[in-house]
Write an enzyme that holds these catalytic residues in place. Structure first.
Site, PDB file in Angstrom:
ATOM      1  N   GLU A   1      -4.927  -8.907 -35.224  1.00  0.00           N
ATOM      2  CA  GLU A   1      -6.199  -7.671 -34.717  1.00  0.00           C
ATOM      3  C   GLU A   1      -7.165  -7.522 -35.793  1.00  0.00           C
ATOM      4  O   GLU A   1      -7.716  -7.619 -35.859  1.00  0.00           O
ATOM      5  CB  GLU A   1      -5.569  -6.279 -34.244  1.00  0.00           C
ATOM      6  CG  GLU A   1      -5.269  -6.297 -33.020  1.00  0.00           C
ATOM      7  CD  GLU A   1      -4.207  -4.737 -32.670  1.00  0.00           C
ATOM      8  OE1 GLU A   1      -3.285  -5.001 -33.660  1.00  0.00           O
ATOM      9  OE2 GLU A   1      -4.751  -4.096 -31.992  1.00  0.00           O
TER      10      GLU A   1
ATOM     11  N   LYS B   1      -0.399 -21.966 -38.613  1.00  0.00           N
ATOM     12  CA  LYS B   1      -1.471 -22.914 -37.824  1.00  0.00           C
ATOM     13  C   LYS B   1      -1.855 -21.977 -36.581  1.00  0.00           C
ATOM     14  O   LYS B   1      -2.221 -21.393 -36.444  1.00  0.00           O
ATOM     15  CB  LYS B   1      -0.472 -24.015 -37.245  1.00  0.00           C
ATOM     16  CG  LYS B   1      -1.524 -24.840 -36.780  1.00  0.00           C
ATOM     17  CD  LYS B   1      -1.207 -25.882 -36.842  1.00  0.00           C
ATOM     18  CE  LYS B   1      -2.314 -27.035 -35.690  1.00  0.00           C
ATOM     19  NZ  LYS B   1      -1.206 -28.659 -35.372  1.00  0.00           N
TER      20      LYS B   1
HETATM   21 MO1  MOS Z   1      -3.260  -4.437 -28.485  1.00  0.00          MO
HETATM   22  S1  MOS Z   1      -5.452  -3.843 -28.089  1.00  0.00           S
HETATM   23  O1  MOS Z   1      -2.403  -3.373 -29.946  1.00  0.00           O
HETATM   24  O2  MOS Z   1      -2.485  -5.176 -27.237  1.00  0.00           O
END
Ligand code: MOS
Length: 754
Positions: free
Chosen positions: A719, A647
């Site tokens: 990311e 989630k």
């Molecule tokens: Mo991320 S740009 O490693 O907070």
């Protein structure tokens, strides 16, 4: 015996659990840095400088000081003494150069540089007085224009340990020159600012006994603690940093920001509690994603098989620090080519130092590379997905090492199936509905799977409650929930019985949260600490009368469920945690553990690549007359090892995709080269996607068992969602319109002008 009226609980790794901190957040109980009360609090308001380069020649504070409630104005002329050596100002993620020192001297290095801090009994008085500070300057020539700065670009020193130098193979120039199929283009990505919801803020609680608690918005409490102690001469016992809740950061909180410096300086000077909060406009005076140009050259055989990959990128930095990113390595890692070459440089200009922003380097480099790949696919007359498959590499093509896992094929397959890619008509401008052109594009995402040394403590009390603690941070990513799940999984406890404490420099050691590393790293530490508690429990159970668990010695011999240890070989035999602890006279079992790469892991880290992969598919609808683009569908299929919490992991991908939409269509900080400052420094003019911009987003996690990559088999997902989403959208816009945009974001004016 366990309470069988309930469903057997197996809430653990893999359970889609709601955020355990959700209630605290929506009811306002979760406190953010600017919300902590402190007795006798002074409010600090920062005065931002108005020139990009030069020096302060005078500051008239008279009017400001006469405002009722104002108690002090700190400037470079009266600031308290701080050390002079640069090394005292280095932070956990320092880079080559001279770290910025607020109020250090009359020198101005960037527009918006803090030139004064007004301290008053009320925020209103401080803000009004700040507006009355009259600063005069002697301006020096400056440049914030990126194209102009390229004349000064240089090859950076490679001292930054997170920078990976490109590794070249073969003769890429010669291979490119003789390739039958070639693509060469220069791409540009605008500056972006992080713009988390919570602005940078610090409340210093000055306790009056020489100790202080610094409530600060950052991504790592212990790094900020070390930084402040080095500068202001406190010991770690005296100065504690708390970042229990962080309202987003995206990298802007990786390094200490100047408000925390000013707040602690002021608190020490005044011997009082102080709060300093940046304004939204001041959020545009520090960290930002570097502007980038990246020339990609691809050579291929007529079939589309790559023979040469060349990349040459330059990103922006300041004049005082060398910020570097991994920009050119991603395509080289991802695609099979006998010849490859990467070149990278940075260009200084008169702004604050650029910084990591969600997937630094890859969000720029892989995105651009994937637009270039799309261009060559069209030249080759090959379907863009098929083109990726032709050039698929099972090993890391740049380091020439195997991956611990790479389920990218599965991501392509499952993503394409969910999207319906096989129904795509290949020709640009061939799909239309009413006045809207429809385009389908795709791209590949690639990021690192990090695991760093982290410690955690687990504390079980006789009432069956567990607390796990680590100094790691939850920057909105779901760390609280992930750690609760790992603890629940390890000790068989319901999440309601578990308290997670993080975001406090007093807690067991953790590095700054960045690079999508917290879930895998702190998760492993929590698992170890909980296993140690489990082992103690089992030993305690041996003292229970009649020894129901017999000679069970290892946690493998028992199942831990809902506060009971149940013998695996005979499930009718069980001992409750409470009985075991009572039999051994224990009120508390507390264990601390450190998860770190072992010798085998270190060898494996040198011989194997650790990455997370994704396949992004995008549908856009373009109104050519209005230049309007709607991203109507995104499918993002992610291969990230074991997903601890489907989630919150999905939420991370959703957020990354939305940020990728911003990169594709909206986000661009524009500089005024004459004034040397960012012009659109507010959310009215710096556009981030809003709900109306976001339509269907489907997230798929493909199966990718990988026990080797990290102890939990997990790869971070903070990311990967942003990476190449913008490329998939740009490629979809080409498919819709036949317009190839090499300058991101693709704003309405750029669409109409083409
Ligand atoms: Mo991320 S740009 O490693 O907070």
């Amino acid at each position: 015996m366990p309470d069988t009226r309930h469903e057997p609980i197996r809430v653990g790794i893999g359970t889609p659990l709601n955020r355990v901190d959700g209630e605290a957040k929506v009811t306002g109980q979760a406190q953010y840095a600017a919300e902590y009360p402190a007795a006798g609090l002074l409010h600090g308001v920062i005065v931002s400088g108005r020139i990009a380069r030069g020096r302060i020649t005078g500051i008239d504070e008279t009017a400001a000081r006469s405002v009722p409630g104002v108690v002090e104005v700190l400037t470079h002329r009266n600031r308290p003494h701080t050390p002079w050596l640069d090394r005292n100002y280095k932070d956990e993620l320092s880079i080559p150069g001279d770290p910025f020192r607020p109020l250090e001297s009359e020198e101005i290095q960037f527009s918006g540089q803090p030139v004064a801090l007004v301290l008053a009994e009320t925020f209103e008085a401080a803000r009004f007085a700040a507006s009355l500070i009259d600063v005069s300057y002697e301006a020096a020539p400056h440049n914030i224009d990126f194209e102009a700065s390229l004349a000064e670009k240089f090859l950076p020193s490679k001292k930054r340990n997170s920078y990976h130098e490109p590794k070249n193979h073969g003769d890429a120039d010669a291979a490119f020159d003789k390739a039958e199929l070639r693509h060469e283009a220069r791409y540009h990505l605008a500056v972006e600012h992080h713009n988390p919801m919570e602005m940078h803020a610090t409340t210093v609680d000055w306790h009056g006994d020489g100790t202080l608690t610094v409530y600060d918005k950052n991504q790592g409490s212990q790094g900020v603690q070390s930084y402040l102690c080095n500068i202001f001469g406190f010991s770690k016992k005296e100065l504690r940093v708390v970042n229990a809740y962080v309202g987003g950061a995206f990298g802007s909180g990786l390094r200490p920001q100047y408000q925390v410096y000013l707040a602690v300086m002021a608190a020490k000077h005044m011997q009082r509690s102080v709060r300093v909060v940046m304004t939204r406009q001041q959020m545009f005076t520090h960290a930002h994603r570097p502007e980038a140009v990246y020339t990609v050259k691809l050579g291929a055989e007529p079939t589309g098989k790559l023979t040469a990959i060349l990349g040459d990128a330059t990103t922006s930095t300041s004049r005082f620090e060398d910020n570097m990113e991994d920009v050119v390595i991603w395509g080289m890692i991802n695609y099979d080519s006998p010849n490859m070459k990467g070149e990278y440089s940075i260009a200084p200009r008169d702004t604050y130092t650029s910084a990591d922003m969600r997937a630094p380097g890859a969000a720029t480099g892989m995105t651009i590379f994937e637009i270039a790949m799309d261009e060559l696919a069209y030249k080759a007359g090959v379907d863009p997905l098929e083109f990726r498959m032709i050039n698929y590499s099972d090993i890391d093509a740049m380091y020439r090492t195997p991956f611990t896992s790479k389920a990218l094929r599965e991501a392509y397959r499952e993503g394409a199936a969910a999207f319906g890619w096989d129904r795509r008509s290949p020709e640009p401008r061939s799909m239309r509905e009413g006045r809207e052109l429809i385009g389908w594009g795709m791209a590949t995402g690639l990021w690192n799977a990090e695991f760093v040394e982290t410690s955690a403590r687990a504390r079980l009390t006789a009432d069956g409650r567990l607390e796990v603690a680590s100094a790691t941070s939850d920057i909105g990513t779901g760390t609280y929930t992930v750690l609760a799940l790992v603890a629940a999984d390890t000790l068989g406890l319901r999440p309601e019985r578990i308290t997670v404490r993080i975001g406090d420099s007093d807690l067991p050691h953790s590095q700054v949260e960045g690079g999508s590393r917290a879930a895998a790293s702190a998760g492993a530490a929590v698992q170890l600490a909980c296993q140690a508690v489990g082992a103690k429990l089992l030993a305690a159970a041996a003292k229970v009368e009649g020894k129901p668990l017999g000679d069970a010695r290892s946690l493998e011999d028992v199942t831990l469920t809902d506060g009971y240890m149940i013998l695996r070989s005979d499930p009718s035999k069980a001992v409750s945690f409470a009985d075991a602890m009572a039999a051994s006279g224990l009120d508390v079992i507390e264990e601390e553990a450190t998860a770190k790469p072992g010798l085998g892991d270190r060898i494996s880290q040198m011989t194997k690549s650790r990455n997370v992969h994704s396949a992004v598919f995008a549908e856009v609808r373009v109104d050519e007359d209005l230049g309007q683009v709607r991203v109507t569908r995104i499918v993002n299929a992610v291969a990230a090892g074991r997903i601890i919490n489907p989630k919150t992991a999905r939420s991370q991908i959703l957020g990354g995709v939305v940020m990728g939409m911003g990169m594709a269509l909206h986000e661009e900080t524009m500089g005024d080269p004459i004034l040397g400052r960012w012009m659109n420094h507010n959310l009215a003019e710096y556009h981030i996607p809003v709900n109306a911009d976001v339509h269907d987003i489907e997230v798929i996690f493909v199966d990718e068992p990988d026990p080797e990559v990290t102890p939990l088999g997990a790869k971070g997902v903070g990311e990967i969602g942003i990476i190449s989403t913008a490329a998939a959208i740009a490629n979809a816009i080409f498919h819709a319109t036949g317009q190839r945009h090499r300058n991101l974001p693709i704003t309405i004016d750029r669409l109409i002008a083409t």
